[in-house]
Write an enzyme that holds these catalytic residues in place. Sequence first.
Site, short mmCIF file in Angstrom:
data_model
loop_
_atom_site.label_atom_id
_atom_site.label_comp_id
_atom_site.label_asym_id
_atom_site.label_seq_id
_atom_site.Cartn_x
_atom_site.Cartn_y
_atom_site.Cartn_z
CG MET A 285 -1.61 1.03 1.47
SD MET A 285 -3.07 1.46 -0.01
CE MET A 285 -3.13 3.16 -0.31
CD GLU A 286 -1.40 3.64 -3.32
OE1 GLU A 286 -2.37 3.99 -3.76
OE2 GLU A 286 -1.26 2.21 -2.98
CG ASN A 287 -0.45 3.67 3.47
OD1 ASN A 287 -1.57 3.77 3.32
ND2 ASN A 287 0.30 2.43 3.82
CG HIS A 319 2.38 -0.65 -8.16
ND1 HIS A 319 1.79 -0.83 -9.34
CD2 HIS A 319 1.51 -0.37 -7.41
CE1 HIS A 319 0.63 -0.54 -9.32
NE2 HIS A 319 0.14 -0.46 -7.88
CD GLU A 320 2.22 -0.57 -3.62
OE1 GLU A 320 1.53 0.65 -3.58
OE2 GLU A 320 1.75 -1.47 -4.18
#
Length: 883
Positions: A285-287, A319-320
């Site tokens: 997850m890219e938080n 990607h993230e």
Amino acid sequence: MDIARTPATPDGNHEMADAAPSPQEPATIRREDYQPFAWLVPETRLDFDLGLESTRVRATLTVAPNDKVAPSPTIRLNGDGLQPASVKVDGEPTQSYVMDGDDLILTLPAGAHEIAIETEIQPASNSQLMGLYASNDMLCTQCEAEGFRRITFFPDRPDVLSTYTVRMRGPKAQLPVLLCNGNRVDTGEEGEMHWAEWHDPWPKPSYLFALVAGDLVARTNHFTTMSGRKVELNVYVREGDLPRTEHAMESLKRSMKWDEETFGREYDLDLFNIVAVSDFNMGAMENKGLNVFNTKYVLADPETATDGDFDGIEGVIGHEYFHNWSGNRITCRDWFQLSLKEGFTVLRDQLFSADMGSEPVKRIEDVRILRSVQFPEDSGPLAHPIRPDSYREINNFYTATVYNKGAEVIRMMRTMAGTERFREGTDLYFERHDGEAATCEDFVTSIEDGAGLDLKQFRLWYSQAGTPQVTARLTHEGQTARLELSQSVPPTPGQSDKKPMPIPLKIALFDRSSGSHRGEELVVLDEARRELTFEGFDAPPVLSINRTFSAPVTIDRDIPRDDLVFLAARDDDPFARYEAMQELMAGYLVAAAGGGLAEDQREAAVGDIAGAMRAVLTDGALDDLMRGELMMLPSQTYLAEQMLVADPGRIHEEREALKAQLGRRLREELHRLYDRAEQLPYSLDLAARGARKVKTQVLVLAAASDPEKAVELAAHQYDRADNMTDRQGALMVLAGTQSPERTTRLLDFYNRHRDNALVVDKWFALQASSLHPQVIEHVKSLADHAEFTLKNPNRVRSLYMAFAGNPHAFHDASGEGYRLIADLILELDPINPQTAARFVPPLGRWRRIESGRSALMREQLERIAAAPKLSRDTYEQVTRSLG
């Protein structure tokens, strides 16, 4: 977010919902009903008193009327399972609120206000792994899409952007590391407690909030950006895992450098943290500034990770990180725009991985995933456009269509524009929409303006579901070759009539005698039918079409088998060569499984396939990574997609028979290849990786053609292996045999790695995906193993998703495979509905399967649908699958 290489309903001010849905059946949310939120939330302050069993959250929101919409006397704050301990407005307690289901609706006087709400949550009992939850004595969050409402009351929708200041307080012995988004601005101690304060200066939606607290250690490094800023980089893991984080750190640094060079994007904080978590529904997850990862996509060394694992880590970390701009700095206006960030970022990570390794092999791998997952989705009951018009449960919207097809749609724009003009379009997109919640239309318009393209008709790719079929017919007369192209898009649920879409096709016409062509040409098929003429061909040329897989379509080209053999041996486009080999084998297998081949036709076809494969095995100009791809037979899933009604049993039998034929006919060439490849020492360079790849493919063919020799070779490889790729490749083959070597090596593998959860996952998956005749009984037994648990998504996927993806076992004629997956769904749904729902689609393919198995699959779907208290996630998937 990566969906493991793969959330909440907006409030009434955002999407209009159908009235009075049942608890199981969620309301339908429609894109056309979108309205901006009536309130702005420019600042959010969060105070956490952290504990594994109980955490106290104090949220202070600064709110003001949104002058772009009509004023509202109330503000809806989304919640999920929360009760407010106290509510204050401008510092004073208030009772001027009501609960509407889980949401808190507060009445406010006109003007700006400060809302303070206190809640208490129980992380240790949060088995859904959404919101704030406990994982192995640490605390972490997952908020996309609608997890933040499980932490505190908030307008939990992606178009409400706020700056966050967060103070975290917890026991320093139990939770010595306190992490959040942004930059750390202060720390302190209070006896046995300690605290940290974080500030993220960049406005973000609540789904990007992240918090981690636990006993962690970090691999630390630095990266200097293109403007000269020094950024601290950390990869946080459990102490024993620290030696396996070097590859993750180097992947992060390569990602940062590549994004600067390729897209001109520079990182914008002083700190970038990655945390590895063992309990996680997704891949990562890219938080903002604090990426939370499944351990699967962080931890690697040669002893425990395969070449594919190393690639996966590099790709997911890329990607993230790339989301920092394509997802964070520019986010989604609403969840209908999910492909705006995910499709674009998948393309970016694909291009990055291609630049870091073998470009043609990466392209083939991406297409294989698209065909095995997205194409079936496009032709089944769950088909939807990459930007749909409605949805019911957002968790079910994280699909291969949104991610993988979304990437292909943007790749087509890049193909039509060219690399430089596409970059001009993305630069314009980042410039125009930085700091905004944008739409897919905003992106397309930016590419249109920046690259100088007319994309009016191209927008149909965003609104029409289904995989287009292109028919190509090449004729020759005199010195003229004529290519007639036509397109059609099949009906999908809710869309019966489709319009022609622009389809960019790279083509080349080969001279049969010289084996060369005059150059590649890009043809855009933007109408139902088009004819092209080519002069100067004394003899009929050979058509190479959709080179590099320039469009996500199926091609019906009615090509002679001799031409496929020619292209499989001589096409200079690696993907087109792979495609010819796949088409050669798939054409034979589909005809054979359908009972449409006489014995002499079988013999001739297998002879041609063996001849083409021999050319692959002996081609000195080929690198082994590409050779390994060309050696692979089409998957059973792909073959079933080529048939109107598939018999999985017949497909399996014919595929295994072809493997056996090829293994026998090419025995000498295969063993020479294996002996050569075995001489290369272990490294991560492309040559050594290719050598390991072809060794596994030789074992696969040998297992079908000469089982005793295959067992001998595989056992030898297992015993001598100094890396996980060779060891797992050998064990994969042994797991499908009925031999003493199978038992001894599986036991050795488990005992050797029993303390490593990720490798134990491999041990489960190898057995569940094997060709062993008793694989169903093995899976049942493994479900009772002491190391198996339904509470860890990785472990569930390792056993049951591997089984559901094993057509030989899943489609057992008894129907026991279907019952096994249905039993899992019913047992898992109360624990983790998001993971449970992902097991429904394999059963949903019942319409494309022969009648006996089809009835058994439908029976299990009906059994699931009849269960009481089914989650909204699973209920929607099942009812749509039943139609």
